[in-house]
Design a protein around this motif. Structure first.
Motif, PDB file in Angstrom:
ATOM      1  N   MET A   1       0.825  -1.195   0.000  1.00 55.73           N
ATOM      2  CA  MET A   1       0.000   0.000   0.000  1.00 55.73           C
ATOM      3  C   MET A   1       0.870   1.261   0.000  1.00 55.73           C
ATOM      4  O   MET A   1       0.536   2.235  -0.643  1.00 55.73           O
ATOM      5  N   ALA A   2       1.977   1.203   0.728  1.00 60.41           N
ATOM      6  CA  ALA A   2       2.864   2.369   0.793  1.00 60.41           C
ATOM      7  C   ALA A   2       3.527   2.622  -0.556  1.00 60.41           C
ATOM      8  O   ALA A   2       3.734   3.778  -0.935  1.00 60.41           O
ATOM      9  N   ARG A   3       3.862   1.550  -1.295  1.00 55.96           N
ATOM     10  CA  ARG A   3       4.460   1.727  -2.624  1.00 55.96           C
ATOM     11  C   ARG A   3       3.492   2.391  -3.583  1.00 55.96           C
ATOM     12  O   ARG A   3       3.893   3.216  -4.390  1.00 55.96           O
ATOM     13  N   LEU A   4       2.217   2.015  -3.494  1.00 55.94           N
ATOM     14  CA  LEU A   4       1.200   2.611  -4.356  1.00 55.94           C
ATOM     15  C   LEU A   4       1.029   4.096  -4.049  1.00 55.94           C
ATOM     16  O   LEU A   4       0.945   4.922  -4.962  1.00 55.94           O
ATOM     17  N   LEU A   5       1.015   4.445  -2.787  1.00 57.99           N
ATOM     18  CA  LEU A   5       0.893   5.845  -2.387  1.00 57.99           C
ATOM     19  C   LEU A   5       2.119   6.643  -2.818  1.00 57.99           C
ATOM     20  O   LEU A   5       1.997   7.763  -3.327  1.00 57.99           O
ATOM     21  N   THR A   6       3.303   6.068  -2.665  1.00 59.70           N
ATOM     22  CA  THR A   6       4.536   6.735  -3.091  1.00 59.70           C
ATOM     23  C   THR A   6       4.535   6.967  -4.599  1.00 59.70           C
ATOM     24  O   THR A   6       4.902   8.045  -5.076  1.00 59.70           O
ATOM     25  N   ALA A   7       4.105   5.958  -5.353  1.00 56.03           N
ATOM     26  CA  ALA A   7       4.052   6.088  -6.811  1.00 56.03           C
ATOM     27  C   ALA A   7       3.046   7.165  -7.217  1.00 56.03           C
ATOM     28  O   ALA A   7       3.314   7.980  -8.110  1.00 56.03           O
ATOM     29  N   ALA A   8       1.897   7.190  -6.574  1.00 54.61           N
ATOM     30  CA  ALA A   8       0.881   8.187  -6.886  1.00 54.61           C
ATOM     31  C   ALA A   8       1.365   9.598  -6.564  1.00 54.61           C
ATOM     32  O   ALA A   8       1.130  10.532  -7.340  1.00 54.61           O
ATOM     33  N   LEU A   9       2.050   9.750  -5.449  1.00 55.30           N
ATOM     34  CA  LEU A   9       2.574  11.069  -5.088  1.00 55.30           C
ATOM     35  C   LEU A   9       3.673  11.520  -6.042  1.00 55.30           C
ATOM     36  O   LEU A   9       3.763  12.706  -6.384  1.00 55.30           O
ATOM     37  N   GLU A  10       4.491  10.581  -6.501  1.00 55.99           N
ATOM     38  CA  GLU A  10       5.545  10.936  -7.445  1.00 55.99           C
ATOM     39  C   GLU A  10       4.956  11.380  -8.783  1.00 55.99           C
ATOM     40  O   GLU A  10       5.360  12.400  -9.341  1.00 55.99           O
ATOM     41  N   VAL A  11       3.971  10.634  -9.277  1.00 59.27           N
ATOM     42  CA  VAL A  11       3.319  11.017 -10.540  1.00 59.27           C
ATOM     43  C   VAL A  11       2.597  12.345 -10.371  1.00 59.27           C
ATOM     44  O   VAL A  11       2.644  13.200 -11.262  1.00 59.27           O
ATOM     45  N   ALA A  12       1.953  12.554  -9.241  1.00 56.95           N
ATOM     46  CA  ALA A  12       1.259  13.820  -9.004  1.00 56.95           C
ATOM     47  C   ALA A  12       2.244  14.990  -8.959  1.00 56.95           C
ATOM     48  O   ALA A  12       1.964  16.067  -9.496  1.00 56.95           O
ATOM     49  N   GLY A  13       3.392  14.782  -8.354  1.00 63.51           N
ATOM     50  CA  GLY A  13       4.409  15.831  -8.323  1.00 63.51           C
ATOM     51  C   GLY A  13       4.912  16.176  -9.710  1.00 63.51           C
ATOM     52  O   GLY A  13       5.036  17.351 -10.070  1.00 63.51           O
ATOM     53  N   TRP A  14       5.224  15.135 -10.494  1.00 64.30           N
ATOM     54  CA  TRP A  14       5.636  15.373 -11.884  1.00 64.30           C
ATOM     55  C   TRP A  14       4.541  16.115 -12.644  1.00 64.30           C
ATOM     56  O   TRP A  14       4.810  17.024 -13.414  1.00 64.30           O
ATOM     57  N   TRP A  15       3.283  15.683 -12.446  1.00 66.88           N
ATOM     58  CA  TRP A  15       2.166  16.282 -13.176  1.00 66.88           C
ATOM     59  C   TRP A  15       2.023  17.770 -12.839  1.00 66.88           C
ATOM     60  O   TRP A  15       1.825  18.590 -13.735  1.00 66.88           O
ATOM     61  N   VAL A  16       2.124  18.120 -11.584  1.00 68.06           N
ATOM     62  CA  VAL A  16       1.987  19.522 -11.170  1.00 68.06           C
ATOM     63  C   VAL A  16       3.061  20.382 -11.839  1.00 68.06           C
ATOM     64  O   VAL A  16       2.768  21.453 -12.387  1.00 68.06           O
ATOM     65  N   VAL A  17       4.293  19.904 -11.815  1.00 73.19           N
ATOM     66  CA  VAL A  17       5.396  20.671 -12.412  1.00 73.19           C
ATOM     67  C   VAL A  17       5.208  20.808 -13.921  1.00 73.19           C
ATOM     68  O   VAL A  17       5.328  21.900 -14.486  1.00 73.19           O
ATOM     69  N   LEU A  18       4.889  19.705 -14.587  1.00 75.42           N
ATOM     70  CA  LEU A  18       4.760  19.730 -16.046  1.00 75.42           C
ATOM     71  C   LEU A  18       3.526  20.502 -16.510  1.00 75.42           C
ATOM     72  O   LEU A  18       3.584  21.220 -17.514  1.00 75.42           O
ATOM     73  N   ALA A  19       2.416  20.380 -15.798  1.00 77.30           N
ATOM     74  CA  ALA A  19       1.217  21.144 -16.157  1.00 77.30           C
ATOM     75  C   ALA A  19       1.450  22.636 -15.924  1.00 77.30           C
ATOM     76  O   ALA A  19       1.012  23.477 -16.713  1.00 77.30           O
ATOM     77  N   GLY A  20       2.155  22.975 -14.867  1.00 74.70           N
ATOM     78  CA  GLY A  20       2.497  24.378 -14.621  1.00 74.70           C
ATOM     79  C   GLY A  20       3.388  24.939 -15.711  1.00 74.70           C
ATOM     80  O   GLY A  20       3.189  26.065 -16.176  1.00 74.70           O
ATOM     81  N   LEU A  21       4.351  24.145 -16.146  1.00 80.86           N
ATOM     82  CA  LEU A  21       5.218  24.570 -17.247  1.00 80.86           C
ATOM     83  C   LEU A  21       4.415  24.769 -18.532  1.00 80.86           C
ATOM     84  O   LEU A  21       4.627  25.736 -19.264  1.00 80.86           O
ATOM     85  N   TRP A  22       3.493  23.878 -18.789  1.00 76.26           N
ATOM     86  CA  TRP A  22       2.622  23.999 -19.968  1.00 76.26           C
ATOM     87  C   TRP A  22       1.843  25.317 -19.911  1.00 76.26           C
ATOM     88  O   TRP A  22       1.766  26.047 -20.894  1.00 76.26           O
ATOM     89  N   LEU A  23       1.266  25.628 -18.771  1.00 82.05           N
ATOM     90  CA  LEU A  23       0.483  26.856 -18.647  1.00 82.05           C
ATOM     91  C   LEU A  23       1.336  28.108 -18.805  1.00 82.05           C
ATOM     92  O   LEU A  23       0.873  29.123 -19.315  1.00 82.05           O
TER      93      LEU A  23
END
Length: 58
Positions: A1-23
């Motif tokens: 369960m912790a690996r799934l949460l870590t993976a989700a947080l990592e993807v969310a972090g990447w997404w925030v940075v990349l979506a912000g760059l896009w905007l």
């Protein structure tokens, strides 16, 4: 369960940075541009996570 949460947080972090760059880089912000940017950022976030995992394994 912790690996799934870590993976989700990592993807969310990447997404925030990349979506912000896009905007920052587009000229006009409308609904379609935001949807395309969010989708592209999500795909790139998964790619970024995969690349980091591949680099760590070596």
């Amino acid at each position: 369960m912790a690996r799934l949460l870590t993976a989700a947080l990592e993807v969310a972090g990447w997404w925030v940075v990349l979506a912000g760059l896009w905007l920052v880089l587009i000229q006009t912000v409308d609904t379609l541009e935001c949807a395309v940017g969010a989708g592209a950022a999500l795909l790139a976030a998964y790619g970024g996570r995969a690349a980091r995992r591949a680099a760590v394994r070596r």
